[in-house]
Design an enzyme around this catalytic site. Sequence first.
Site, PDB file in Angstrom:
ATOM      1  N   ARG A  60      22.648  23.571 -23.826  1.00 48.33           N
ATOM      2  CA  ARG A  60      23.490  22.491 -24.359  1.00 48.33           C
ATOM      3  C   ARG A  60      24.882  23.007 -24.734  1.00 48.33           C
ATOM      4  O   ARG A  60      25.843  22.266 -24.763  1.00 48.33           O
ATOM      5  CB  ARG A  60      22.840  21.824 -25.578  1.00 48.33           C
ATOM      6  CG  ARG A  60      23.526  20.514 -25.960  1.00 48.33           C
ATOM      7  CD  ARG A  60      22.905  19.788 -27.143  1.00 48.33           C
ATOM      8  NE  ARG A  60      23.121  20.483 -28.392  1.00 48.33           N
ATOM      9  CZ  ARG A  60      22.179  21.031 -29.145  1.00 48.33           C
ATOM     10  NH1 ARG A  60      20.914  20.979 -28.759  1.00 48.33           N
ATOM     11  NH2 ARG A  60      22.469  21.637 -30.267  1.00 48.33           N
ATOM     12  N   TYR A 114      41.881   2.959 -17.375  1.00 53.12           N
ATOM     13  CA  TYR A 114      40.520   2.626 -16.935  1.00 53.12           C
ATOM     14  C   TYR A 114      39.836   1.759 -17.998  1.00 53.12           C
ATOM     15  O   TYR A 114      39.966   2.009 -19.201  1.00 53.12           O
ATOM     16  CB  TYR A 114      39.761   3.931 -16.695  1.00 53.12           C
ATOM     17  CG  TYR A 114      38.290   3.751 -16.423  1.00 53.12           C
ATOM     18  CD1 TYR A 114      37.837   2.842 -15.463  1.00 53.12           C
ATOM     19  CD2 TYR A 114      37.347   4.491 -17.123  1.00 53.12           C
ATOM     20  CE1 TYR A 114      36.486   2.686 -15.225  1.00 53.12           C
ATOM     21  CE2 TYR A 114      35.991   4.341 -16.879  1.00 53.12           C
ATOM     22  CZ  TYR A 114      35.571   3.429 -15.927  1.00 53.12           C
ATOM     23  OH  TYR A 114      34.236   3.266 -15.690  1.00 53.12           O
ATOM     24  N   ASP A 187      45.204  11.520 -18.889  1.00 57.94           N
ATOM     25  CA  ASP A 187      44.142  11.399 -17.898  1.00 57.94           C
ATOM     26  C   ASP A 187      44.803  11.564 -16.528  1.00 57.94           C
ATOM     27  O   ASP A 187      45.559  10.699 -16.085  1.00 57.94           O
ATOM     28  CB  ASP A 187      43.463  10.018 -18.040  1.00 57.94           C
ATOM     29  CG  ASP A 187      42.282   9.856 -17.081  1.00 57.94           C
ATOM     30  OD1 ASP A 187      42.296  10.489 -16.009  1.00 57.94           O
ATOM     31  OD2 ASP A 187      41.377   9.065 -17.396  1.00 57.94           O
ATOM     32  N   LYS A 212      35.612  12.158  -9.513  1.00 52.82           N
ATOM     33  CA  LYS A 212      36.497  11.580  -8.486  1.00 52.82           C
ATOM     34  C   LYS A 212      37.057  12.671  -7.567  1.00 52.82           C
ATOM     35  O   LYS A 212      36.305  13.305  -6.867  1.00 52.82           O
ATOM     36  CB  LYS A 212      37.603  10.783  -9.178  1.00 52.82           C
ATOM     37  CG  LYS A 212      37.115   9.904 -10.328  1.00 52.82           C
ATOM     38  CD  LYS A 212      36.137   8.834  -9.885  1.00 52.82           C
ATOM     39  CE  LYS A 212      35.938   7.829 -10.979  1.00 52.82           C
ATOM     40  NZ  LYS A 212      34.581   7.528 -11.340  1.00 52.82           N
TER      41      LYS A 212
HETATM   42  C1  PLP Z   1      41.082   7.096 -14.567  1.00 56.01           C
HETATM   43  C2  PLP Z   1      39.666   7.276 -14.983  1.00 56.01           C
HETATM   44  N1  PLP Z   1      39.391   8.036 -16.043  1.00 56.01           N
HETATM   45  C3  PLP Z   1      38.107   8.225 -16.477  1.00 56.01           C
HETATM   46  C4  PLP Z   1      37.048   7.626 -15.829  1.00 56.01           C
HETATM   47  C5  PLP Z   1      35.642   7.834 -16.352  1.00 56.01           C
HETATM   48  O1  PLP Z   1      35.012   8.783 -15.576  1.00 56.01           O
HETATM   49  P1  PLP Z   1      33.411   8.893 -15.434  1.00 56.01           P
HETATM   50  O2  PLP Z   1      32.945   7.702 -14.672  1.00 56.01           O
HETATM   51  O3  PLP Z   1      33.234  10.204 -14.745  1.00 56.01           O
HETATM   52  O4  PLP Z   1      32.867   8.896 -16.830  1.00 56.01           O
HETATM   53  C6  PLP Z   1      37.284   6.832 -14.716  1.00 56.01           C
HETATM   54  C7  PLP Z   1      36.166   6.193 -14.001  1.00 56.01           C
HETATM   55  O5  PLP Z   1      36.347   5.437 -13.084  1.00 56.01           O
HETATM   56  C8  PLP Z   1      38.632   6.640 -14.284  1.00 56.01           C
HETATM   57  O6  PLP Z   1      38.923   5.864 -13.235  1.00 56.01           O
END
Ligand code: PLP
Length: 401
Positions: A60, A114, A187, A212
């Site tokens: 963990r 997001y 992000d 992604k």
């Molecule tokens: C820009 C962005 N940040 C964060 C996330 C969250 O990622 P995860 O689905 O791996 O938790 C996403 C998911 O689509 C995203 O598009």
Amino acid sequence: MDLHNKAFSTRAVHAGERVKQDRFTPVASPIMPSVGYIYESMDELDAIFANTQPGYIYARYTNPTSSAFEHAVADLEEGEAALAFASGMAAIQAALLASGVRAGSHVVSSFDVYGATHTLLTRLFAELGVKTSMVEISNLEGVEAALKGSRPTALLVETISNPLLKVADLPALAELAHRYGAQLLVDNTFATPYLFRPLLHGADYVIHSATKYLAGHGDVLAGVVVTSASNRARMFETNKLTGGTLGPFEAWLALRGLKTLPLRVRQQFANAASLAEWLSSRPEIAQVNYPGLPTHPQHALARKLFQERGMGGMLSFELRDATRAKAFRFMESLQLCLPATTLGDIYTLVLHPATSSHRTLTDAQRRQIGIGDGLVRLSAGIEDPADIRTDLEQALEKINA
Ligand SMILES: Cc1ncc(COP(=O)(O)O)c(C=O)c1O
């Protein structure tokens, strides 16, 4: 291997690898699924618990395969250290907590982020006593007014926004955030470190949904935060309690995917650019959002930040006279492009933000951002661009049929 001064594509292949074992060095980091680790002496184990000596204790906390992935991403983002998480959302909440966000704190966030990030702040963190001001990130005066008024702990933005493809002026935002005592959390999922490395422009934390582009093959859920060694240590201590740790199998897939990041994104960026231009000429489409189009309101900023590296592999577009039914008919008619809820894969993917990535928002929140029923988001894959175009064309022709 000394990767100092090596090019991005060389580092993508080798970073994080060649961790020496007793009598050999594996070329590719192995998957190490052991939950526990033993040492010659209890003193050694005690020193690792105390963080005075590096090592592994319990899965963990972390594992050697995740460490290899973390070293590779930290190298590519040109940051001091990284911590890997079980998902991008786990990474976002960890970065927010590490930046000092607590009950009574204030966060300023771009409203075009997001959907789960938006809802994490406006619902869960709000319930825990954190106030968030949502701002239009391209309006620097508005951002400054929000920072000045609330003196937030954190400013959270996406380099290229999901789903409207707005570009954040990160050097200017870093300067503003620090002027008012906030940390800048970025992000960088849509941009990837190939296109832009926010830590070199003043960001304090860079976050990825590694699900992604970094992993890139649509077969692993992962997240990662790149930051200073001291911020990483804070996240590590919290994550030992909360347990959103990346598993070794997922870390191995993510590290494997990372090696071809430059190859994949070059094709994805080229495909997205040609699709954006072609979609702009279609009568069924009212507007295309893509930073590479001269009509994009921040095209000049995107050129300045991203230079010759490209404009990203994501775009979104408004179907003309849009209704949800029309958008659904378009998506159901696709035969090659996949209407799946993800992005950044080798596959070309389309998504209806209002009913998927931004479903958890209220109608009013979606209206504020500009997400209507006719908006479709497209993630360019690595297929031949002519095949993608042919598929989109036949689906567009069916909308009004
Ligand atoms: C820009 C962005 N940040 C964060 C996330 C969250 O990622 P995860 O689905 O791996 O938790 C996403 C998911 O689509 C995203 O598009």
